[in-house]
Motif scaffolding. Structure first.
Motif, PDB file in Angstrom:
ATOM      1  N   VAL A 121      -1.047  12.465   3.989  1.00  0.00           N
ATOM      2  CA  VAL A 121      -0.449  10.957   3.783  1.00  0.00           C
ATOM      3  C   VAL A 121      -1.005  10.389   4.801  1.00  0.00           C
ATOM      4  O   VAL A 121      -1.589   8.845   4.585  1.00  0.00           O
ATOM      5  CB  VAL A 121       1.274  10.769   3.479  1.00  0.00           C
ATOM      6  CG1 VAL A 121       1.661   9.755   4.231  1.00  0.00           C
ATOM      7  CG2 VAL A 121       2.119  11.379   2.804  1.00  0.00           C
ATOM      8  N   TYR A 122      -1.132  10.281   5.500  1.00  0.00           N
ATOM      9  CA  TYR A 122      -1.523   9.736   6.936  1.00  0.00           C
ATOM     10  C   TYR A 122      -3.023   9.603   7.099  1.00  0.00           C
ATOM     11  O   TYR A 122      -3.872   8.341   7.117  1.00  0.00           O
ATOM     12  CB  TYR A 122      -1.638  10.532   8.456  1.00  0.00           C
ATOM     13  CG  TYR A 122      -1.933   9.742   9.500  1.00  0.00           C
ATOM     14  CD1 TYR A 122      -1.617   9.049  10.167  1.00  0.00           C
ATOM     15  CD2 TYR A 122      -3.151  10.046  10.099  1.00  0.00           C
ATOM     16  CE1 TYR A 122      -1.783   8.153  11.501  1.00  0.00           C
ATOM     17  CE2 TYR A 122      -3.955   9.333  10.945  1.00  0.00           C
ATOM     18  CZ  TYR A 122      -3.672   8.692  11.530  1.00  0.00           C
ATOM     19  OH  TYR A 122      -3.809   8.282  13.270  1.00  0.00           O
ATOM     20  N   ASP A 153      -4.951   9.561   4.174  1.00  0.00           N
ATOM     21  CA  ASP A 153      -4.628   8.797   2.624  1.00  0.00           C
ATOM     22  C   ASP A 153      -4.601   6.851   3.034  1.00  0.00           C
ATOM     23  O   ASP A 153      -5.389   6.272   2.743  1.00  0.00           O
ATOM     24  CB  ASP A 153      -4.272   9.285   1.746  1.00  0.00           C
ATOM     25  CG  ASP A 153      -4.767  10.273   1.164  1.00  0.00           C
ATOM     26  OD1 ASP A 153      -5.924  10.823   1.610  1.00  0.00           O
ATOM     27  OD2 ASP A 153      -4.175  11.455   0.621  1.00  0.00           O
ATOM     28  N   ASN A 154      -3.183   6.571   3.483  1.00  0.00           N
ATOM     29  CA  ASN A 154      -2.655   5.410   3.750  1.00  0.00           C
ATOM     30  C   ASN A 154      -3.206   4.961   4.721  1.00  0.00           C
ATOM     31  O   ASN A 154      -3.415   3.871   4.846  1.00  0.00           O
ATOM     32  CB  ASN A 154      -1.094   5.702   3.907  1.00  0.00           C
ATOM     33  CG  ASN A 154      -0.775   6.373   2.908  1.00  0.00           C
ATOM     34  OD1 ASN A 154      -0.608   4.978   2.004  1.00  0.00           O
ATOM     35  ND2 ASN A 154       0.012   7.342   2.176  1.00  0.00           N
ATOM     36  N   ALA A 165      -6.063   3.466   3.160  1.00  0.00           N
ATOM     37  CA  ALA A 165      -5.869   2.660   2.412  1.00  0.00           C
ATOM     38  C   ALA A 165      -5.529   1.550   3.016  1.00  0.00           C
ATOM     39  O   ALA A 165      -5.468   0.149   2.584  1.00  0.00           O
ATOM     40  CB  ALA A 165      -4.993   3.086   1.003  1.00  0.00           C
ATOM     41  N   ILE A 166      -5.249   1.147   3.799  1.00  0.00           N
ATOM     42  CA  ILE A 166      -4.401   0.005   4.518  1.00  0.00           C
ATOM     43  C   ILE A 166      -6.137  -0.694   5.025  1.00  0.00           C
ATOM     44  O   ILE A 166      -6.509  -2.130   4.678  1.00  0.00           O
ATOM     45  CB  ILE A 166      -3.641  -0.141   5.901  1.00  0.00           C
ATOM     46  CG1 ILE A 166      -2.218   1.110   5.211  1.00  0.00           C
ATOM     47  CG2 ILE A 166      -3.666  -0.881   7.008  1.00  0.00           C
ATOM     48  CD1 ILE A 166      -0.791   1.215   6.802  1.00  0.00           C
ATOM     49  N   VAL A 176       0.411  -1.294  -0.085  1.00  0.00           N
ATOM     50  CA  VAL A 176       0.099  -0.442   0.060  1.00  0.00           C
ATOM     51  C   VAL A 176       0.470   1.392  -0.275  1.00  0.00           C
ATOM     52  O   VAL A 176       0.626   1.810  -0.816  1.00  0.00           O
ATOM     53  CB  VAL A 176      -0.622   0.282   1.077  1.00  0.00           C
ATOM     54  CG1 VAL A 176      -1.892   1.209   1.210  1.00  0.00           C
ATOM     55  CG2 VAL A 176      -2.029  -0.834   1.550  1.00  0.00           C
ATOM     56  N   LEU A 177       2.590   1.358   0.691  1.00  0.00           N
ATOM     57  CA  LEU A 177       2.694   2.438   0.801  1.00  0.00           C
ATOM     58  C   LEU A 177       3.678   2.491  -0.290  1.00  0.00           C
ATOM     59  O   LEU A 177       3.661   3.700  -1.317  1.00  0.00           O
ATOM     60  CB  LEU A 177       3.430   2.002   1.952  1.00  0.00           C
ATOM     61  CG  LEU A 177       2.974   2.015   3.665  1.00  0.00           C
ATOM     62  CD1 LEU A 177       4.552   1.593   4.424  1.00  0.00           C
ATOM     63  CD2 LEU A 177       2.041   3.470   4.100  1.00  0.00           C
ATOM     64  N   ASP A 185       2.072   5.283  -3.086  1.00  0.00           N
ATOM     65  CA  ASP A 185       2.108   6.350  -2.675  1.00  0.00           C
ATOM     66  C   ASP A 185       3.420   6.539  -2.561  1.00  0.00           C
ATOM     67  O   ASP A 185       4.337   6.735  -2.440  1.00  0.00           O
ATOM     68  CB  ASP A 185       1.936   6.722  -1.157  1.00  0.00           C
ATOM     69  CG  ASP A 185       1.327   8.488  -0.882  1.00  0.00           C
ATOM     70  OD1 ASP A 185       1.727   9.285  -1.703  1.00  0.00           O
ATOM     71  OD2 ASP A 185       0.440   8.492   0.011  1.00  0.00           O
TER      72      ASP A 185
END
Length: 280
Positions: free
Chosen positions: A246-247, A249-250, A253-254, A205-206, A209
């Motif tokens: 970033v925090y 969105d991820n 996504a996780i 996932v990371l 980005d």
């Protein structure tokens, strides 16, 4: 007889009033004109000074401080000039000004401390206008640094005014001073989950980005046996302005990747044991 005395007194007073008017009227008029012209000149000088600071791209923090200081100095000089025009002797005026300054200094020790704090802030630059800082229980963006106070706009769009003395003499966190920041995401999975598989899913996932830096590389580590979960920590480095995007969105996504890979996200549970047999 009484009427004549009253009329004579009125005549004398009128003549004295006319004499005083001719004697002090020009001085008062000259002082008034000086005050009005000086006020206009100060405004004009401040505009020119502001444009000069902008032309040479002076730091906004220093620019605000210099303008405030110059404005106060010009007004003091103007008032001294007006007092001198009115006939007050300079030595007497300086003595009065010194005594008043001492009295005001004793009464406004806190303000003098704030002034000194403002000078220290502008010299050592622990933060600048536009930086996001945390100080005195407030987190927000620095709007201005004045002679005595610093204004901070928090994330609720409220402006908090903090004395410079408190900022200069206490600890403060500057979130904008460094170009990169570390994002930390806490993840919990159910007991019995394959941690290697979970780690690989998160890393995949990371990788999607582009805002996440490759160096230092993303880190996913198992850190704790929770009450209902196996706890992992996810750490990545990003540009400072991308920290919260970033925090958010991820972490979403996780969560979606876990659902697709059937990784169970636990919630608090309690097991109840019946001590008596059924029917009792």
């Amino acid at each position: 007889m009484d009427y004549n005395i009253d009329l004579d007194n009125i005549t004398v007073l009128r003549e004295k009033g006319i004499d005083l008017l001719f004697q002090f009227g020009p001085i008062l008029l000259k002082s008034l004109i000086l005050l009005l012209v000086g006020r206009y000149a100060i405004r004009l000088l401040m505009k020119l000074f502001g444009k000069t600071l902008e032309k040479y791209e002076i730091d906004p923090s220093l620019a605000t401080f210099f303008k405030s200081f110059l404005n106060a100095l010009l007004w003091v000089l103007l008032l001294i000039s007006v007092a001198t025009t009115l006939g007050m002797e300079m030595t007497s005026f300086v003595a009065i000004l010194g005594a008043a300054g001492l009295a005001v200094g004793l009464a406004l020790q806190g303000s003098l401390s704030n002034f000194a704090g403002g000078v220290l802030i502008l010299v050592f630059k622990p933060f600048r206008v536009g930086d996001t800082i945390e100080a005195q229980g407030t987190i927000g963006e620095v709007e201005s640094i004045d002679i005595l106070y610093t204004k901070i706009k928090n994330f609720d769009n409220k402006v908090v005014t903090i004395p410079n003395g408190a900022l200069a003499n206490n600890s403060m966190i500057n979130y904008s001073q460094k170009p990169t920041r570390r994002v930390e995401i806490k993840v919990g999975v159910a007991y019995g989950t394959d941690l290697k598989k979970t780690r690989n899913i998160i890393l995949e996932v990371l990788k999607l980005d582009q805002r996440i830096h490759a160096d230092p590389e993303p880190l996913v580590k198992f850190v704790n046996f929770g009450d209902s979960s196996l706890d992992l920590i996810v750490r990545v480095w990003v540009d400072s302005e991308n920290l919260w995007p970033v925090y958010w969105d991820n972490i979403e996504a996780i969560k979606e990747a876990f659902e697709q890979q059937e990784i169970e996200i636990p919630f608090p549970q309690r097991t109840v044991h019946h001590l008596y047999s059924e029917g009792k």
